[in-house]
Scaffold this motif. Sequence first.
Motif, PDB file in Angstrom:
ATOM      1  N   GLN A  83       0.830  -1.203   0.000  1.00 53.41           N
ATOM      2  CA  GLN A  83       0.000   0.000   0.000  1.00 53.41           C
ATOM      3  C   GLN A  83       0.867   1.257   0.000  1.00 53.41           C
ATOM      4  OE1 GLN A  83      -3.213  -0.105  -0.455  1.00 53.41           O
ATOM      5  NE2 GLN A  83      -3.258  -2.326  -0.335  1.00 53.41           N
ATOM      6  N   VAL A  84       1.877   1.293   0.841  1.00 61.03           N
ATOM      7  CA  VAL A  84       2.755   2.467   0.888  1.00 61.03           C
ATOM      8  C   VAL A  84       3.616   2.539  -0.363  1.00 61.03           C
ATOM      9  CG1 VAL A  84       4.459   3.701   2.262  1.00 61.03           C
ATOM     10  CG2 VAL A  84       2.774   2.260   3.400  1.00 61.03           C
ATOM     11  N   GLN A  85       4.068   1.402  -0.845  1.00 60.54           N
ATOM     12  CA  GLN A  85       4.884   1.378  -2.063  1.00 60.54           C
ATOM     13  C   GLN A  85       4.096   1.904  -3.247  1.00 60.54           C
ATOM     14  OE1 GLN A  85       7.211  -2.260  -2.917  1.00 60.54           O
ATOM     15  NE2 GLN A  85       6.364  -2.192  -4.965  1.00 60.54           N
ATOM     16  N   LEU A  86       2.821   1.532  -3.334  1.00 58.22           N
ATOM     17  CA  LEU A  86       1.981   2.041  -4.424  1.00 58.22           C
ATOM     18  C   LEU A  86       1.814   3.556  -4.322  1.00 58.22           C
ATOM     19  CD1 LEU A  86       0.195   1.416  -6.864  1.00 58.22           C
ATOM     20  CD2 LEU A  86      -1.707   1.002  -5.294  1.00 58.22           C
ATOM     21  N   LEU A  87       1.682   4.059  -3.090  1.00 56.16           N
ATOM     22  CA  LEU A  87       1.584   5.505  -2.906  1.00 56.16           C
ATOM     23  C   LEU A  87       2.870   6.189  -3.369  1.00 56.16           C
ATOM     24  CD1 LEU A  87       0.055   7.970  -1.742  1.00 56.16           C
ATOM     25  CD2 LEU A  87       1.248   7.539   0.410  1.00 56.16           C
ATOM     26  N   VAL A  88       4.016   5.613  -3.047  1.00 61.32           N
ATOM     27  CA  VAL A  88       5.290   6.193  -3.483  1.00 61.32           C
ATOM     28  C   VAL A  88       5.384   6.195  -5.008  1.00 61.32           C
ATOM     29  CG1 VAL A  88       7.797   5.878  -3.461  1.00 61.32           C
ATOM     30  CG2 VAL A  88       6.493   5.550  -1.355  1.00 61.32           C
ATOM     31  N   LEU A  89       4.962   5.096  -5.626  1.00 57.35           N
ATOM     32  CA  LEU A  89       5.000   5.017  -7.084  1.00 57.35           C
ATOM     33  C   LEU A  89       4.108   6.076  -7.711  1.00 57.35           C
ATOM     34  CD1 LEU A  89       5.822   3.589  -9.708  1.00 57.35           C
ATOM     35  CD2 LEU A  89       3.920   2.014  -9.357  1.00 57.35           C
ATOM     36  N   MET A  90       2.882   6.193  -7.205  1.00 57.17           N
ATOM     37  CA  MET A  90       1.956   7.177  -7.772  1.00 57.17           C
ATOM     38  C   MET A  90       2.425   8.598  -7.465  1.00 57.17           C
ATOM     39  SD  MET A  90       0.088   5.084  -9.258  1.00 57.17           S
ATOM     40  CE  MET A  90      -1.006   6.280  -9.997  1.00 57.17           C
ATOM     41  N   SER A  91       3.076   8.790  -6.322  1.00 57.33           N
ATOM     42  CA  SER A  91       3.609  10.116  -6.007  1.00 57.33           C
ATOM     43  C   SER A  91       4.696  10.509  -6.997  1.00 57.33           C
ATOM     44  CB  SER A  91       4.172  10.138  -4.579  1.00 57.33           C
ATOM     45  OG  SER A  91       3.166   9.903  -3.631  1.00 57.33           O
ATOM     46  N   CYS A  92       5.543   9.543  -7.332  1.00 55.06           N
ATOM     47  CA  CYS A  92       6.628   9.832  -8.275  1.00 55.06           C
ATOM     48  C   CYS A  92       6.101  10.138  -9.670  1.00 55.06           C
ATOM     49  CB  CYS A  92       7.602   8.657  -8.335  1.00 55.06           C
ATOM     50  SG  CYS A  92       8.561   8.407  -6.820  1.00 55.06           S
ATOM     51  N   THR A  93       5.015   9.464 -10.052  1.00 59.62           N
ATOM     52  CA  THR A  93       4.497   9.648 -11.410  1.00 59.62           C
ATOM     53  C   THR A  93       3.417  10.718 -11.504  1.00 59.62           C
ATOM     54  OG1 THR A  93       2.952   7.828 -11.014  1.00 59.62           O
ATOM     55  CG2 THR A  93       5.030   7.288 -12.085  1.00 59.62           C
ATOM     56  N   LEU A  94       2.650  10.923 -10.417  1.00 57.57           N
ATOM     57  CA  LEU A  94       1.540  11.864 -10.472  1.00 57.57           C
ATOM     58  C   LEU A  94       1.733  13.073  -9.559  1.00 57.57           C
ATOM     59  CD1 LEU A  94      -1.545   9.443 -10.499  1.00 57.57           C
ATOM     60  CD2 LEU A  94      -0.387  10.487 -12.449  1.00 57.57           C
ATOM     61  N   MET A  95       2.095  12.784  -8.297  1.00 57.35           N
ATOM     62  CA  MET A  95       2.117  13.859  -7.316  1.00 57.35           C
ATOM     63  C   MET A  95       3.191  14.889  -7.602  1.00 57.35           C
ATOM     64  SD  MET A  95       0.065  14.500  -4.923  1.00 57.35           S
ATOM     65  CE  MET A  95      -0.192  15.529  -3.466  1.00 57.35           C
ATOM     66  N   VAL A  96       4.312  14.444  -8.175  1.00 58.59           N
ATOM     67  CA  VAL A  96       5.367  15.398  -8.508  1.00 58.59           C
ATOM     68  C   VAL A  96       4.932  16.294  -9.654  1.00 58.59           C
ATOM     69  CG1 VAL A  96       7.732  15.626  -9.351  1.00 58.59           C
ATOM     70  CG2 VAL A  96       7.185  13.890  -7.649  1.00 58.59           C
ATOM     71  N   SER A  97       4.270  15.691 -10.637  1.00 53.47           N
ATOM     72  CA  SER A  97       3.870  16.472 -11.809  1.00 53.47           C
ATOM     73  C   SER A  97       2.630  17.321 -11.550  1.00 53.47           C
ATOM     74  CB  SER A  97       3.618  15.539 -12.992  1.00 53.47           C
ATOM     75  OG  SER A  97       2.560  14.640 -12.705  1.00 53.47           O
ATOM     76  N   ALA A  98       1.750  16.894 -10.629  1.00 55.14           N
ATOM     77  CA  ALA A  98       0.491  17.610 -10.407  1.00 55.14           C
ATOM     78  C   ALA A  98       0.718  19.053  -9.945  1.00 55.14           C
ATOM     79  CB  ALA A  98      -0.385  16.841  -9.416  1.00 55.14           C
ATOM     80  N   PRO A  99       1.545  19.328  -8.920  1.00 51.91           N
ATOM     81  CA  PRO A  99       1.755  20.737  -8.529  1.00 51.91           C
ATOM     82  C   PRO A  99       2.378  21.576  -9.642  1.00 51.91           C
ATOM     83  CG  PRO A  99       2.555  19.224  -6.829  1.00 51.91           C
ATOM     84  CD  PRO A  99       2.271  18.404  -8.045  1.00 51.91           C
ATOM     85  N   ILE A 100       3.325  20.971 -10.374  1.00 53.95           N
ATOM     86  CA  ILE A 100       3.940  21.714 -11.482  1.00 53.95           C
ATOM     87  C   ILE A 100       2.885  22.048 -12.521  1.00 53.95           C
ATOM     88  CG2 ILE A 100       5.722  21.665 -13.263  1.00 53.95           C
ATOM     89  CD1 ILE A 100       7.225  19.626 -11.572  1.00 53.95           C
ATOM     90  N   MET A 101       2.034  21.064 -12.805  1.00 52.11           N
ATOM     91  CA  MET A 101       0.968  21.278 -13.781  1.00 52.11           C
ATOM     92  C   MET A 101      -0.011  22.348 -13.311  1.00 52.11           C
ATOM     93  SD  MET A 101      -0.317  20.183 -16.725  1.00 52.11           S
ATOM     94  CE  MET A 101       0.213  18.495 -17.009  1.00 52.11           C
ATOM     95  N   MET A 102      -0.371  22.317 -12.023  1.00 52.89           N
ATOM     96  CA  MET A 102      -1.339  23.280 -11.505  1.00 52.89           C
ATOM     97  C   MET A 102      -0.774  24.696 -11.535  1.00 52.89           C
ATOM     98  SD  MET A 102      -2.930  21.128  -8.302  1.00 52.89           S
ATOM     99  CE  MET A 102      -3.939  22.497  -7.767  1.00 52.89           C
ATOM    100  N   VAL A 103       0.434  24.884 -11.012  1.00 50.87           N
ATOM    101  CA  VAL A 103       1.031  26.225 -10.965  1.00 50.87           C
ATOM    102  C   VAL A 103       1.301  26.734 -12.380  1.00 50.87           C
ATOM    103  CG1 VAL A 103       3.033  27.550 -10.209  1.00 50.87           C
ATOM    104  CG2 VAL A 103       2.022  25.832  -8.690  1.00 50.87           C
ATOM    105  N   GLY A 104       1.941  25.871 -13.188  1.00 52.91           N
ATOM    106  CA  GLY A 104       2.216  26.287 -14.554  1.00 52.91           C
ATOM    107  C   GLY A 104       0.948  26.543 -15.348  1.00 52.91           C
ATOM    108  N   GLY A 105      -0.078  25.717 -15.135  1.00 55.68           N
ATOM    109  CA  GLY A 105      -1.342  25.900 -15.837  1.00 55.68           C
ATOM    110  C   GLY A 105      -2.003  27.208 -15.476  1.00 55.68           C
ATOM    111  N   VAL A 106      -1.955  27.562 -14.181  1.00 52.76           N
ATOM    112  CA  VAL A 106      -2.551  28.841 -13.755  1.00 52.76           C
ATOM    113  C   VAL A 106      -1.831  30.009 -14.405  1.00 52.76           C
ATOM    114  CG1 VAL A 106      -2.859  30.363 -11.768  1.00 52.76           C
ATOM    115  CG2 VAL A 106      -3.440  27.945 -11.573  1.00 52.76           C
TER     116      VAL A 106
END
Length: 578
Positions: free
Chosen positions: A124-147
């Motif tokens: 469960q934690v490993q899956l969160l780390v994987l999704m964080s690396c692929t989604l969570m890192v890009s999501a803030p960049i996408m949100m700030v850059g998109g705004v």
Amino acid sequence: MLFALIREKLRPYTGFLAALGVLQLINVSANLYLPTLNADIIDNGVTKGNTGYIWHTGGIMLAMTVVQVCGSIGAAYTGARIAMSFGRDTRASIFRAVGRFSAREVNQFGAPSLITRSTNDVQQVQLLVLMSCTLMVSAPIMMVGGVIMATRQDAGLSWLMLLAVVVLAVSIALVVRKMVPGFRLVQSRIDVVNRVMREHLSGVRVIRAFTREDYERQRFDRATDELTDISTRVGSLMMIMFPLVFTVMNLSTVGVWWFGAHQVDHGGVQIGALAAYMTYLIQILMAVMMATFMFMMIPRASVAAERIQQVLRTTPSVQPPQQPVTPGQIRGVVDLDDASMQYPGADVAVLQHISVHAEPGTTTAIIGSTGAGKTTLLSLIARLFDATDGAVRVDGVDVRDLDPQLLWGHIGIVPQKAYLFSGTVASNLRYGNPDATDEQLWQALEIAQGKDFVQRMEGGLDAPINQGGTNVSGGQRQRLCIARALVAQPRIYLFDDSFSALDLATDQRLRTALAPYVREATVFIVAQRVSTIRTADQIIVLDDGAVVGLGTHDDLVLTCAAYQEIVDSQLGGAEEVA
């Protein structure tokens, strides 16, 4: 606990994390630049009929797409490597922590729960780390850059973007708040299912012997139904999130076209810029949706991390000394000096004021009724438990001051429940002495009365052994465990009711062959049969954790009522003949 665990285990991979951040930045930046290029094509190429500008800008878009793809592939690979390394390191940490546990901590958690924590919880934690690396890192960049990019296209519609993000964030927070207790229940119900399944598999013969299949089936059904019910409730909450995200996204799209159309009509914004703004808004909401997906995983991962940290932060009750004593040679003199043992929370000590002295070359037998504390006494000598009062000494040194590895390296224990590991006969016998030769193995088997049946097995010493030794009989398993202890050639032997599965003739032959082999070692034997221990140099008679008799067989028959009762119960049978 979740972020503390992740931070601790990812500290060695800061270089990979930095590379991941760079790759995600390249990926998102290229993705954010594409709508602006598309807007330029519409406003400066399509509307003006400038084919050359379309080809030129289209080439730039193609180049940006290649950059985005490369960045995305690199980020996915790096993120997967980080997540897999996290899972490997966490499982290794749990394994090492459990390896340091005493029997008390293992019983406290229970085997099913420890297995769940090292497998399902880590996943469960490993899956969160994987999704964080692929989604969570890009999501803030996408949100700030998109705004930023959307505001450049049309600042007048920023209020709509802010409203959509706030509504979505508040809705998600309310749902996640209700999910956390549910995920905690899910993990505990998985423990129950694992426990019931392990009990069923371990006790299948007992279940069939007492025709309790229907009862066990009902018990398992009840456990799985409870897991299904809570999982369904949590799943229902999870399913609410996607409709929320898509509802807000679709309403935002309608709002942009509605209010943007009026600005286009009044010449306030160009069509290409409005299309780009719409794309940026969708990208922002998609980033929010990715963050939403992460928020859906965080509650369950938080519960799993809490359970993992409980194992990692549990301090074993048997602690190695700060400055261990390491004598050059262990002779094997054992002294129990007024030793007592009481389990935490118990009203009565399981062992009370035990004082015994045993020298090398002597055999000390321990006998008593079930629950008298015989196994616990051996556990104190091997320091599987620590005495709560008094002391246990080896060669005059308190076992709590000895180097544990040195102590255990000179103790050969044959447990009450004979257990073999998956592998071969040879790999099991060499467990305590990897350098033992085949001749030493055959010698140990001969003494343990196991040579004949091993020779009949296909492959001999290389014959396969299943996990737990399920492909050999109970008596054969017990003799292999005795041979395993003999191969190690320790200074102290602890036989915990190790001859119970042997017939009287085999028992007598084994003891006769064993005597000269262990003549320089200190031997402790726990037994139920008088015939097994009557030749011992001293016999300890335990009753409710206290020593009620200490002496030879002949002395105890005359002086100890409890021992006389045991002897009388076996009179007239073959037990007394040996």
